[in-house]
Write a protein that holds these residues in place. Structure first.
Motif, mmCIF file in Angstrom:
data_model
loop_
_atom_site.group_PDB
_atom_site.id
_atom_site.type_symbol
_atom_site.label_atom_id
_atom_site.label_comp_id
_atom_site.label_asym_id
_atom_site.label_seq_id
_atom_site.Cartn_x
_atom_site.Cartn_y
_atom_site.Cartn_z
ATOM 1 N N PHE A 143 0.829 -1.204 0.000
ATOM 2 C CA PHE A 143 0.000 0.000 0.000
ATOM 3 C C PHE A 143 0.869 1.262 0.000
ATOM 4 O O PHE A 143 0.555 2.250 -0.671
ATOM 5 C CB PHE A 143 -0.937 0.016 1.216
ATOM 6 N N ASP A 144 1.964 1.228 0.733
ATOM 7 C CA ASP A 144 2.860 2.383 0.776
ATOM 8 C C ASP A 144 3.484 2.629 -0.597
ATOM 9 O O ASP A 144 3.546 3.769 -1.066
ATOM 10 C CB ASP A 144 3.949 2.148 1.824
ATOM 11 N N VAL A 145 3.933 1.558 -1.236
ATOM 12 C CA VAL A 145 4.501 1.678 -2.582
ATOM 13 C C VAL A 145 3.451 2.175 -3.557
ATOM 14 O O VAL A 145 3.737 3.022 -4.418
ATOM 15 C CB VAL A 145 5.078 0.322 -3.043
ATOM 16 N N LEU A 146 2.230 1.703 -3.437
ATOM 17 C CA LEU A 146 1.166 2.151 -4.328
ATOM 18 C C LEU A 146 0.980 3.656 -4.219
ATOM 19 O O LEU A 146 0.745 4.330 -5.228
ATOM 20 C CB LEU A 146 -0.135 1.423 -4.007
ATOM 21 N N GLY A 147 1.099 4.208 -3.017
ATOM 22 C CA GLY A 147 0.992 5.662 -2.863
ATOM 23 C C GLY A 147 2.019 6.407 -3.691
ATOM 24 O O GLY A 147 1.712 7.422 -4.325
ATOM 25 N N SER A 148 3.241 5.881 -3.717
ATOM 26 C CA SER A 148 4.298 6.504 -4.520
ATOM 27 C C SER A 148 3.989 6.411 -6.007
ATOM 28 O O SER A 148 4.215 7.355 -6.766
ATOM 29 C CB SER A 148 5.640 5.829 -4.225
ATOM 30 N N VAL A 149 3.472 5.256 -6.429
ATOM 31 C CA VAL A 149 3.139 5.061 -7.838
ATOM 32 C C VAL A 149 1.979 5.973 -8.236
ATOM 33 O O VAL A 149 1.994 6.588 -9.310
ATOM 34 C CB VAL A 149 2.789 3.585 -8.119
ATOM 35 N N VAL A 150 0.981 6.088 -7.377
ATOM 36 C CA VAL A 150 -0.194 6.920 -7.684
ATOM 37 C C VAL A 150 0.209 8.360 -7.940
ATOM 38 O O VAL A 150 -0.210 8.973 -8.931
ATOM 39 C CB VAL A 150 -1.224 6.842 -6.537
ATOM 40 N N VAL A 151 1.022 8.938 -7.067
ATOM 41 C CA VAL A 151 1.353 10.357 -7.229
ATOM 42 C C VAL A 151 2.189 10.581 -8.487
ATOM 43 O O VAL A 151 2.023 11.586 -9.194
ATOM 44 C CB VAL A 151 2.047 10.911 -5.968
ATOM 45 N N GLU A 152 3.081 9.641 -8.815
ATOM 46 C CA GLU A 152 3.884 9.794 -10.029
ATOM 47 C C GLU A 152 3.032 9.642 -11.285
ATOM 48 O O GLU A 152 3.193 10.392 -12.260
ATOM 49 C CB GLU A 152 5.038 8.790 -10.043
ATOM 50 N N LYS A 153 2.108 8.675 -11.277
ATOM 51 C CA LYS A 153 1.235 8.483 -12.437
ATOM 52 C C LYS A 153 0.284 9.657 -12.609
ATOM 53 O O LYS A 153 -0.019 10.066 -13.743
ATOM 54 C CB LYS A 153 0.448 7.182 -12.283
ATOM 55 N N ALA A 154 -0.183 10.210 -11.511
ATOM 56 C CA ALA A 154 -1.045 11.391 -11.598
ATOM 57 C C ALA A 154 -0.276 12.564 -12.181
ATOM 58 O O ALA A 154 -0.793 13.305 -13.031
ATOM 59 C CB ALA A 154 -1.588 11.746 -10.218
ATOM 60 N N MET A 155 0.977 12.731 -11.758
ATOM 61 C CA MET A 155 1.783 13.823 -12.299
ATOM 62 C C MET A 155 2.104 13.586 -13.761
ATOM 63 O O MET A 155 2.223 14.532 -14.546
ATOM 64 C CB MET A 155 3.065 13.995 -11.471
ATOM 65 N N ASP A 156 2.239 12.316 -14.169
ATOM 66 C CA ASP A 156 2.417 12.008 -15.590
ATOM 67 C C ASP A 156 1.236 12.545 -16.404
ATOM 68 O O ASP A 156 1.423 13.124 -17.478
ATOM 69 C CB ASP A 156 2.526 10.496 -15.810
ATOM 70 N N LYS A 157 0.017 12.342 -15.888
ATOM 71 C CA LYS A 157 -1.175 12.817 -16.601
ATOM 72 C C LYS A 157 -1.208 14.346 -16.663
ATOM 73 O O LYS A 157 -1.560 14.931 -17.692
ATOM 74 C CB LYS A 157 -2.446 12.293 -15.926
#
Length: 228
Positions: A121-135
């Protein structure tokens, strides 16, 4: 001019492949991680509060020789590796983005019961913010392309050996609590799964990907991903 964006978890289209590098795997993800990832994806929509935004600034003076960028009379001191990449920028965009508190709070709540799932879950948080910034970066790229301009990669304090002290100046360009993000006295963003930084805009600029050869930070997670 400030623009703000909101996303649902499903809009980011995150896959196991996105999770693998931050979990420490190159390709095949061993058990039990696939089932943990599936659980985290199922619960993420109710935990995420994904927001971000950017601020255009045209009053800039970039001096790569001394690693200084003056943005609307505020002095930033990124490393030469960053300022050199931005020297052709005609405008700069300052950005912030967050996944919200939910994923991190849930990870802490289950850390004693199931530390491995908490880690996912912690790693997913990091992935979410990076993918959101990609968009958000994709949207910015489309926007400036209409003017015949391109964008650089994004650069953040804390990466490429850029000191976190410039967070204070960066956040001064946004309203207090913009996107629900606060900067602590120790210059750490809250929610913790948040990012901030600068993107250049100008003729001939284009994203080049991580330029790890320009950086000496051996602990950078992006450098580790590239070396893998």
């Amino acid at each position: 001019m400030i623009k703000e964006f909101h996303y649902k978890f499903e809009e980011l289209q995150i896959t196991e492949k996105d999770m693998a590098p931050l979990l420490g795997f190159s390709e095949n993800i061993p058990e039990p991680f696939p089932q943990y990832i599936e659980q985290s994806f199922a619960k993420a929509p109710e935990l995420c509060t994904i927001k971000g935004g950017y601020h255009f600034v045209s009053e800039i003076d970039t001096k790569p020789d001394n690693s200084t960028i003056i943005i609307a009379k505020k002095v930033f001191n990124p490393t030469k590796a960053v300022s050199t990449q931005l020297k052709k920028a005609q405008q700069l965009v300052l950005f912030v983005c967050t996944a919200g508190e939910g994923l991190s709070q849930h990870a802490r709540a289950i850390s004693n019961e199931d530390p491995m799932l908490a880690y996912v879950f912690d790693v997913l948080g990091s992935v979410v913010v990076e993918k959101a910034m990609d968009k958000i970066q994709e949207q910015l790229q489309k926007e400036v392309a209409q003017q015949g301009l391109g964008i650089s990669d994004r650069y953040s304090p804390g990466h490429c050996e850029w000191s976190l002290t410039d967070q204070v100046n960066l956040f001064s360009f946004f309203p207090d609590n913009f996107c629900g993000i606060q900067l602590s006295d120790s210059l750490i963003m809250h929610p913790i799964k948040s990012i901030s930084g600068i993107i250049g805009i100008g003729e001939g600029l284009k994203p080049r990907g991580f330029q790890c050869q320009l950086c000496k930070d051996q602990n950078c997670i992006y450098g580790k991903m590239r070396r893998q």
